[in-house]
Design an enzyme around this catalytic site. Structure first.
Site, PDB file in Angstrom:
ATOM      1  N   SER A  16       0.809  -1.169   0.038  1.00 30.79           N
ATOM      2  CA  SER A  16       0.087   0.127   0.015  1.00 30.79           C
ATOM      3  C   SER A  16       0.966   1.342   0.080  1.00 30.79           C
ATOM      4  CB  SER A  16      -0.815   0.036   1.160  1.00 30.79           C
ATOM      5  OG  SER A  16      -0.174  -0.023   2.309  1.00 30.79           O
ATOM      6  N   ASP A  74      -6.472  12.002  -1.319  1.00 28.95           N
ATOM      7  CA  ASP A  74      -6.028  11.712  -2.755  1.00 28.95           C
ATOM      8  C   ASP A  74      -7.086  12.919  -3.863  1.00 28.95           C
ATOM      9  OD1 ASP A  74      -3.914  10.207  -3.205  1.00 28.95           O
ATOM     10  OD2 ASP A  74      -5.169   8.573  -2.835  1.00 28.95           O
ATOM     11  N   ASP A 151      -6.961  -7.508  -1.409  1.00 27.37           N
ATOM     12  CA  ASP A 151      -7.903  -7.191  -0.239  1.00 27.37           C
ATOM     13  C   ASP A 151      -9.218  -7.418  -0.498  1.00 27.37           C
ATOM     14  OD1 ASP A 151      -5.579  -5.825   0.444  1.00 27.37           O
ATOM     15  OD2 ASP A 151      -6.133  -3.899   0.249  1.00 27.37           O
ATOM     16  N   LYS A 227      11.299  -8.498 -19.358  1.00 29.44           N
ATOM     17  CA  LYS A 227      10.841  -9.572 -18.458  1.00 29.44           C
ATOM     18  C   LYS A 227       9.516  -9.442 -17.847  1.00 29.44           C
ATOM     19  CE  LYS A 227      12.353 -12.202 -14.282  1.00 29.44           C
ATOM     20  NZ  LYS A 227      13.604 -12.306 -13.340  1.00 29.44           N
ATOM     21  N   GLY A 355      -7.366  21.785  13.789  1.00 27.77           N
ATOM     22  CA  GLY A 355      -7.476  20.612  14.683  1.00 27.77           C
ATOM     23  C   GLY A 355      -8.933  20.565  15.512  1.00 27.77           C
ATOM     24  N   CYS A 382      -8.123  27.950  10.811  1.00 29.02           N
ATOM     25  CA  CYS A 382      -9.210  27.455  11.754  1.00 29.02           C
ATOM     26  C   CYS A 382      -9.200  27.300  13.082  1.00 29.02           C
ATOM     27  CB  CYS A 382      -9.559  25.817  11.028  1.00 29.02           C
ATOM     28  SG  CYS A 382     -11.075  24.972  11.561  1.00 29.02           S
ATOM     29  N   LEU A 383      -8.904  26.412  13.679  1.00 27.11           N
ATOM     30  CA  LEU A 383      -8.381  26.336  15.126  1.00 27.11           C
ATOM     31  C   LEU A 383      -7.221  27.236  15.417  1.00 27.11           C
ATOM     32  CD1 LEU A 383      -8.904  24.973  18.152  1.00 27.11           C
ATOM     33  CD2 LEU A 383      -7.007  23.248  17.439  1.00 27.11           C
ATOM     34  N   GLU A 405     -14.903  24.788  23.960  1.00 27.24           N
ATOM     35  CA  GLU A 405     -14.585  23.348  23.312  1.00 27.24           C
ATOM     36  C   GLU A 405     -13.611  22.925  24.523  1.00 27.24           C
ATOM     37  OE1 GLU A 405     -12.631  21.020  19.787  1.00 27.24           O
ATOM     38  OE2 GLU A 405     -12.555  23.067  19.593  1.00 27.24           O
ATOM     39  N   HIS A 507     -10.280  27.041   5.423  1.00 21.49           N
ATOM     40  CA  HIS A 507      -9.068  26.470   4.899  1.00 21.49           C
ATOM     41  C   HIS A 507      -8.404  27.010   3.740  1.00 21.49           C
ATOM     42  CE1 HIS A 507      -8.712  23.371   8.371  1.00 21.49           C
ATOM     43  NE2 HIS A 507     -10.336  23.552   8.409  1.00 21.49           N
ATOM     44  N   GLU A 509      -5.703  26.541   2.355  1.00 18.55           N
ATOM     45  CA  GLU A 509      -5.101  25.462   1.759  1.00 18.55           C
ATOM     46  C   GLU A 509      -5.654  24.513   0.632  1.00 18.55           C
ATOM     47  OE1 GLU A 509      -6.238  23.453   5.514  1.00 18.55           O
ATOM     48  OE2 GLU A 509      -5.985  25.493   4.770  1.00 18.55           O
TER      49      GLU A 509
END
Length: 533
Positions: A16, A74, A151, A227, A355, A382-383, A405, A507, A509
């Protein structure tokens, strides 16, 4: 008119984490360079409905799409390589498939039939894939099957994809198998047996791969390719070597040098004019490989032991560095430990990512205080933004300020759960998710970075700056530089008299691309570069 797409299915064998996602994304980038429209699907054979509740240490980052789905990381690779926004439904899980089938059975759609893996589950998988293909209108649909061939969880998906090839026609569906060719240093040679066995395992499902991409530590020679072609029953030109690269963004260039695009175009009869043109991509890669000048960013997070937990942030920093033609060095700093001020003093900038939960909060707050007192550029996401607000409040007379929180009894709950979130009990898929608009205040750092007043950014949170303390915080010098269009939710904060202090609730990013670095990351690294000088 019925939309007819071509499908390229990417499977993996031997081990994997072999790089199927980067391989699929790279194939997509090559096909895009022919002028073809491409979309991508990731199949995750786990029973979770989505990635939202998975532990970052086990699964890496949760990537949020524009439409608010919590997906596999992904999809982030696909979006960055294809430079397109994907829908959340492009992440198909066993949980989604089974839930859909069970709901149909409960509503009587199967008219009393005994519901089975074949045909009901496999038909649902094919239906989901075709639905995405039709909605996208793409000429080519990439389908990556998570996990490794053999799998048990992946068997229904492989069967569905085998059926898909028969139904769509062999000229419209091809299978690319990614394997690992280990090099035994003691023997001084590569070993092809794992690839042979992996291909044999795939063929036992009724699928014969059309192309085998061999991952290796070093390049393999043509005799080894012959091969593998002989024992795995593929054409020699369809055995491709993808040795380890110094950057994931080099992989499309590596595969293109192996004529992968040409073979795919012929194999599934794609209508293209001319050759692939990756010159623009090569320029991006060249920018990413710059050695100096260097800027150092310290990421103070709670999941830093696994860098994939912050993969989009890492890539966004690289994109911004390439845009500025500098190299970014990332120092991973665990927020669980007492933050060492000597370590922080060596940094050009600090980034505090998102987070959940109280663990690591003390370390993040220490980093904010250090950045404030030592005028180090700091970016909170964010956080991270919430920590900036908490520490700012504490340093300005609001002793004990906190988020509910972490401390429900805090005398200054400057961060609180959003009102509509308080009625929600389930965890999965219930946060404020997806793209929302943010109105930016003129004359601020944020406005200088974006150069516009209205932006759309992706969110994933339950907690927000508490409006009850908004006026008091502003009176102490906190600048609310971005809000929701109705001015109710605080989206961005800054302070005056600091080189670069900016936090955002969203976010950014997730919107960064190699060819279009995100403006906030560019502005942040520019400030870090100034400090480094």
């Amino acid at each position: 008119m019925v939309h007819l797409a071509k499908y390229i299915v990417v499977t993996g064998g031997v081990v994997s984490s072999i790089g199927k996602g980067i391989t699929a994304a790279s194939i997509g980038r090559i096909l895009r360079s022919y002028g073809l429209s491409v979309t991508a699907i990731k199949i995750d054979p786990y029973l979770n409905w989505d990635s939202g509740t998975l532990n970052p240490y086990q699964h890496g980052e949760v990537f949020v799409t524009d439409d608010g789905m919590e997906t596999d990381l992904d999809l982030g690779h696909y979006e960055r390589f294809l430079d397109s926004d994907l829908p959340g439904e492009a992440n198909i899980t066993t949980g989604k498939v089974y839930m859909s089938v069970i709901n149909k059975e409960r509503s009587g759609d199967y008219l009393g039939s005994c519901v089975q893996i074949i045909p009901h589950i496999t038909d649902e998988i094919k239906s989901m894939i075709r639905k995405i293909a039709d909605k996208s209108g793409a000429e080519v649909v990439l389908v990556e099957v998570g996990g490794t061939v053999g799998d048990i969880e992946g068997q229904p998906f492989l069967e569905a994809l085998r059926q898909l090839r028969n139904e769509e026609g062999h000229e419209n569906v091809m299978f690319v198998h990614v394997t690992y060719v280990p090099y035994l240093r003691a023997a001084g040679e590569f070993k092809t047996k794992p690839t042979q066995h992996s291909t044999k395992e795939l063929r036992s499902t009724g699928i014969n791969p059309d192309m085998i991409i061999c991952r290796s530590e070093m390049p393999i020679d043509s005799s080894l390719k012959r091969k593998i072609a002989h024992f795995c029953d593929v054409e020699e030109e369809a055995v491709v070597n993808a040795p380890d690269a110094s950057s994931i963004y080099e992989v499309p260039l590596v595969l293109d040098s192996e004529r992968v695009g040409d073979y795919i175009v012929r194999r599934i009869e794609l209508d293209v004019d001319g050759e692939a043109d990756l010159s623009e991509w090569a320029g991006i890669v060249e920018s990413l490989m710059i050695d100096e000048p260097v800027v150092t960013v310290g990421i103070v997070g709670k999941y830093v032991e696994l860098e994939d937990s912050y993969i989009s942030i890492r890539e966004a920093l690289k994109h911004a560095a390439a845009h500025l033609r500098v190299r970014v060095d990332i120092e991973w700093i665990s927020a669980d430990d007492a933050v060492n001020e000597e370590d922080l003093s060596r940094l050009d900038s600090i980034l505090i990512p998102g987070g959940f939960g109280e663990r690591g909060i003390a370390g993040k707050l220490e980093a904010v205080r250090f950045a404030l007192e030592n005028r180090v550029p700091i970016f909170g996401i964010c956080l991270g933004m919430q920590c900036m607000v908490i520490e700012f409040a504490r340093l300005n007379g609001m002793e004990g300020a906190n988020s509910t929180e972490f401390d429900p009894e805090t005398p200054y709950p400057v961060i609180d759960m959003m009102e509509e979130q308080k009625r929600i009990k389930n965890m999965g898929g219930t946060m404020r998710l997806g793209s929302y608009q943010c109105r930016i205040r003129e004359g601020t750092l944020a406005h200088e970075a974006y150069g516009t007043e209205l932006v759309g950014e992706r969110h994933r949170h339950r907690f927000e700056l508490n409006n009850e303390f908004r006026e008091e915080l502003e009176s102490k010098g906190l600048i609310i530089s971005g809000t929701s269009p109705d001015d109710f939710l605080v989206e961005m904060v800054e302070i005056k008299d600091h080189p670069w202090f900016l936090g955002c609730q969203f976010h950014p990013e997730f919107r960064s691309r190699p060819n279009r670095a995100h403006p906030l990351f560019v502005s942040f690294l520019r400030a870090a570069l100034e400090r480094s000088r």
